[in-house]
Write a protein that holds these residues in place. Structure first.
Motif, PDB file in Angstrom:
ATOM      1  N   VAL A  38       0.971  -1.357  -0.001  1.00 19.01           N
ATOM      2  CA  VAL A  38      -0.061   0.042   0.276  1.00 19.01           C
ATOM      3  C   VAL A  38       0.734   1.212   0.086  1.00 19.01           C
ATOM      4  CG1 VAL A  38      -1.455   1.183   1.480  1.00 19.01           C
ATOM      5  CG2 VAL A  38      -1.959  -1.095   0.918  1.00 19.01           C
ATOM      6  N   LEU A  39       1.717   1.184   0.957  1.00 18.78           N
ATOM      7  CA  LEU A  39       2.717   2.471   1.025  1.00 18.78           C
ATOM      8  C   LEU A  39       3.684   2.735  -0.464  1.00 18.78           C
ATOM      9  CD1 LEU A  39       4.198   2.123   4.691  1.00 18.78           C
ATOM     10  CD2 LEU A  39       2.433   3.709   3.675  1.00 18.78           C
ATOM     11  N   ALA A  40       4.011   1.548  -0.753  1.00 17.73           N
ATOM     12  CA  ALA A  40       4.709   1.567  -2.040  1.00 17.73           C
ATOM     13  C   ALA A  40       3.940   2.019  -3.413  1.00 17.73           C
ATOM     14  CB  ALA A  40       5.326   0.216  -2.560  1.00 17.73           C
ATOM     15  N   GLU A  41       2.701   1.724  -3.369  1.00 15.36           N
ATOM     16  CA  GLU A  41       1.567   2.368  -4.475  1.00 15.36           C
ATOM     17  C   GLU A  41       1.234   3.939  -4.319  1.00 15.36           C
ATOM     18  OE1 GLU A  41      -0.553   2.479  -7.702  1.00 15.36           O
ATOM     19  OE2 GLU A  41       0.627   0.801  -6.875  1.00 15.36           O
ATOM     20  N   ALA A  84      -6.620   6.472   0.181  1.00 18.54           N
ATOM     21  CA  ALA A  84      -7.813   5.664   0.270  1.00 18.54           C
ATOM     22  C   ALA A  84      -7.860   4.738  -1.261  1.00 18.54           C
ATOM     23  CB  ALA A  84      -9.110   6.728   0.134  1.00 18.54           C
ATOM     24  N   GLY A  85      -7.210   5.184  -2.264  1.00 18.32           N
ATOM     25  CA  GLY A  85      -7.243   4.475  -3.469  1.00 18.32           C
ATOM     26  C   GLY A  85      -6.639   3.146  -3.471  1.00 18.32           C
ATOM     27  N   ALA A  86      -5.493   3.056  -2.737  1.00 21.86           N
ATOM     28  CA  ALA A  86      -4.611   1.954  -2.425  1.00 21.86           C
ATOM     29  C   ALA A  86      -5.362   1.063  -1.454  1.00 21.86           C
ATOM     30  CB  ALA A  86      -3.347   2.267  -2.123  1.00 21.86           C
ATOM     31  N   LEU A  87      -5.994   1.565  -0.687  1.00 24.31           N
ATOM     32  CA  LEU A  87      -6.684   0.581   0.284  1.00 24.31           C
ATOM     33  C   LEU A  87      -8.038   0.187  -0.053  1.00 24.31           C
ATOM     34  CD1 LEU A  87      -6.106   2.499   3.586  1.00 24.31           C
ATOM     35  CD2 LEU A  87      -5.181   0.310   3.196  1.00 24.31           C
ATOM     36  N   GLY A 128     -16.350   5.180   2.582  1.00 21.52           N
ATOM     37  CA  GLY A 128     -15.202   4.282   3.286  1.00 21.52           C
ATOM     38  C   GLY A 128     -14.150   5.348   3.965  1.00 21.52           C
ATOM     39  N   LEU A 129     -13.599   6.406   3.179  1.00 24.89           N
ATOM     40  CA  LEU A 129     -12.769   7.176   3.756  1.00 24.89           C
ATOM     41  C   LEU A 129     -13.305   8.754   3.204  1.00 24.89           C
ATOM     42  CD1 LEU A 129      -8.853   7.084   3.943  1.00 24.89           C
ATOM     43  CD2 LEU A 129     -10.175   9.151   3.317  1.00 24.89           C
ATOM     44  N   PHE A 130     -13.768   9.344   4.195  1.00 24.12           N
ATOM     45  CA  PHE A 130     -14.427  10.875   4.383  1.00 24.12           C
ATOM     46  C   PHE A 130     -13.365  11.935   4.756  1.00 24.12           C
ATOM     47  CE2 PHE A 130     -16.494  14.350   6.146  1.00 24.12           C
ATOM     48  CZ  PHE A 130     -17.155  14.966   4.891  1.00 24.12           C
ATOM     49  N   LEU A 131     -12.965  12.808   3.475  1.00 21.63           N
ATOM     50  CA  LEU A 131     -12.031  13.957   3.566  1.00 21.63           C
ATOM     51  C   LEU A 131     -12.679  15.088   3.870  1.00 21.63           C
ATOM     52  CD1 LEU A 131      -9.134  14.818   3.657  1.00 21.63           C
ATOM     53  CD2 LEU A 131      -9.167  15.124   1.170  1.00 21.63           C
ATOM     54  N   ARG A 217       3.750  12.737 -16.673  1.00 18.73           N
ATOM     55  CA  ARG A 217       2.276  11.969 -16.892  1.00 18.73           C
ATOM     56  C   ARG A 217       1.582  13.099 -17.605  1.00 18.73           C
ATOM     57  NH1 ARG A 217       2.195  13.521 -11.307  1.00 18.73           N
ATOM     58  NH2 ARG A 217       0.563  15.129 -10.928  1.00 18.73           N
ATOM     59  N   ARG A 218       1.827  14.198 -17.910  1.00 19.14           N
ATOM     60  CA  ARG A 218       1.107  15.244 -18.900  1.00 19.14           C
ATOM     61  C   ARG A 218      -0.295  15.286 -18.583  1.00 19.14           C
ATOM     62  NH1 ARG A 218       3.480  15.742 -24.233  1.00 19.14           N
ATOM     63  NH2 ARG A 218       5.335  14.678 -24.270  1.00 19.14           N
ATOM     64  N   GLN A 219      -0.684  15.095 -17.244  1.00 21.59           N
ATOM     65  CA  GLN A 219      -2.067  15.610 -16.903  1.00 21.59           C
ATOM     66  C   GLN A 219      -2.123  15.828 -15.348  1.00 21.59           C
ATOM     67  OE1 GLN A 219      -4.721  11.939 -17.577  1.00 21.59           O
ATOM     68  NE2 GLN A 219      -3.435  10.716 -16.361  1.00 21.59           N
ATOM     69  N   GLU A 220      -3.195  16.381 -14.768  1.00 21.68           N
ATOM     70  CA  GLU A 220      -3.183  16.462 -13.517  1.00 21.68           C
ATOM     71  C   GLU A 220      -3.558  15.240 -12.716  1.00 21.68           C
ATOM     72  OE1 GLU A 220      -2.335  18.871 -10.278  1.00 21.68           O
ATOM     73  OE2 GLU A 220      -2.126  19.593 -12.370  1.00 21.68           O
ATOM     74  N   PHE A 221      -4.412  14.408 -13.044  1.00 19.17           N
ATOM     75  CA  PHE A 221      -4.824  13.275 -12.555  1.00 19.17           C
ATOM     76  C   PHE A 221      -3.732  12.065 -12.410  1.00 19.17           C
ATOM     77  CE2 PHE A 221      -6.914   9.124 -12.357  1.00 19.17           C
ATOM     78  CZ  PHE A 221      -7.655   9.363 -11.164  1.00 19.17           C
ATOM     79  N   SER A 222      -3.609  11.698 -11.120  1.00 21.05           N
ATOM     80  CA  SER A 222      -2.527  10.820 -10.683  1.00 21.05           C
ATOM     81  C   SER A 222      -3.399   9.578 -10.261  1.00 21.05           C
ATOM     82  CB  SER A 222      -1.473  11.182  -9.400  1.00 21.05           C
ATOM     83  OG  SER A 222      -1.099  12.286  -9.927  1.00 21.05           O
ATOM     84  N   PRO A 223      -3.597   8.385 -11.101  1.00 25.84           N
ATOM     85  CA  PRO A 223      -4.148   7.290 -10.760  1.00 25.84           C
ATOM     86  C   PRO A 223      -3.512   6.538  -9.688  1.00 25.84           C
ATOM     87  CG  PRO A 223      -3.332   6.957 -12.821  1.00 25.84           C
ATOM     88  CD  PRO A 223      -2.999   8.197 -12.441  1.00 25.84           C
ATOM     89  N   VAL A 224      -4.123   5.634  -8.810  1.00 27.47           N
ATOM     90  CA  VAL A 224      -3.451   4.853  -7.810  1.00 27.47           C
ATOM     91  C   VAL A 224      -4.286   3.332  -8.142  1.00 27.47           C
ATOM     92  CG1 VAL A 224      -3.155   4.472  -5.354  1.00 27.47           C
ATOM     93  CG2 VAL A 224      -2.931   6.718  -6.399  1.00 27.47           C
TER      94      VAL A 224
END
Length: 344
Positions: A38-41, A84-87, A128-131, A217-224
């Protein structure tokens, strides 16, 4: 020499009445391996923040909530979203503003003409995770709407209680240097956060890496990528409950919390919830490191993020610019811990 930990009944398979599923605890080695994945991702997206993210994950595995408090632009929201994404947790972000109402968080009953009755519309807290982004920008009445959800994993609307699906965790961000148009969290709500973490400015190389990654990455979004599922998170949390902790380490947690109540610079020291949280987060951190026993060093590593936000400075200390984190560090130097623990 410390006494061996008392033998207790291992955590049993837990039943979630909301989903009707059993949770089987995972062994320590598997929890540690998944935590590292998870931490590596998360590290593929979030540059730096190694120790804050490690402690944040420990708090989540211990079943708690996390407050990130630092200046804007350091990636606190990105860190929460990526974790949240990695979990594999459903993620909801709410931008807190002065005109936000409690119903904007919890939801409300709305009249449905077709059914001729009021129907409950869940709010963003049902996730699941509320920010809660910039939580100190919304009024105390709205801030308090999270108290029941954080403490009991449920919300009550119009006399009806609605349970939240597990796992459920709250992350919040706060800006500690801006006071105009903000509402500092009251002590009772700060106490509900297991840890308060500061991110800090990145080093020059890390900041260069942030900019370079954005160009690549040429975009703002960073997928996990989702490393685990919500069910696996529950199994990891259940597995941590199986870990025994030496009595001398428990007493060390008690001694640290008790020492805060004796400082002249403080009006209010850490409560028993503080010492218990210290023990729980230290235990989760030990499991992340692959150990089924807790070292005094685990307690020391989380003492500042666990205890500092639970302390109320005296007026004189506040006027002198004394930081609560400095007082906790002073206590760590003064209170002796156990020299050895069972399992080492």
């Amino acid at each position: 020499m410390t006494t061996p930990p008392q033998q207790t009944t291992p955590a049993q398979n837990t039943f979630d009445p909301l989903t009707g599923q059993l949770t089987v605890p995972l062994p320590v080695a598997e929890i540690a391996d998944l935590a590292h994945q998870v931490l590596a991702e998360v590290a593929t997206v979030v540059v730096g923040m190694v120790e804050p993210l490690r402690v944040a994950l420990a708090a989540i595995l211990a079943g708690g909530h996390v407050l990130f408090e630092d200046v804007p632009g350091l990636g606190k929201t990105l860190a929460a979203r990526s974790l949240a994404g990695a979990l594999g947790l459903d993620f909801t972000r709410l931008q807190c503003t002065p005109d936000l109402l409690p119903a904007d968080i919890t939801g409300s009953s709305v009249y449905d003409p077709a059914q001729r009755e009021f129907v409950f519309r869940p709010g963003p807290v049902f996730t699941g995770l509320f920010l809660a982004d910039e939580i100190n920008r919304t009024a105390p009445k709205t801030q308090s709407a999270l108290l029941e959800a954080m403490a009991e994993r449920q919300v009550t609307i119009d006399g009806t209680t609605y349970p939240l699906a597990l796992p459920f965790h709250v992350m919040a961000t706060s800006n500690p240097v801006e006071y105009e148009g903000t509402y500092p969290l009251p002590e009772a709500q700060l106490d509900r956060f297991m840890v308060r973490l500061a991110v800090g400015y990145p080093g020059r190389d890390a900041e260069f890496d942030v900019l370079r990654r954005r160009l690549d990455r040429r975009q703002e979004f960073s997928p996990v990528r989702a490393v685990v599922t919500p069910a696996t998170v529950l199994a990891m949390q259940a597995g941590i409950e199986d870990v025994l902790i030496d009595d001398d380490v428990v007493r060390y947690c008690v001694d640290l919390a008790a020492a805060t109540r004796e400082l002249d610079e403080l009006e209010v020291g850490a409560s028993p919830r503080g010492s218990q949280t210290l023990m729980l987060v230290a235990r989760a951190l030990a499991v992340i490191d692959g150990r089924d026993y807790v070292l005094p060093e685990d307690v020391k590593a989380v003492a500042v993020p666990v205890l500092a936000h639970r302390l109320t400075l005296s007026p004189g200390a506040w006027a002198s610019g004394v930081a609560a984190a400095t007082l906790v560090s002073r206590i760590l130097d003064r209170v002796a811990g156990p020299t050895t623990v069972a399992g080492t």
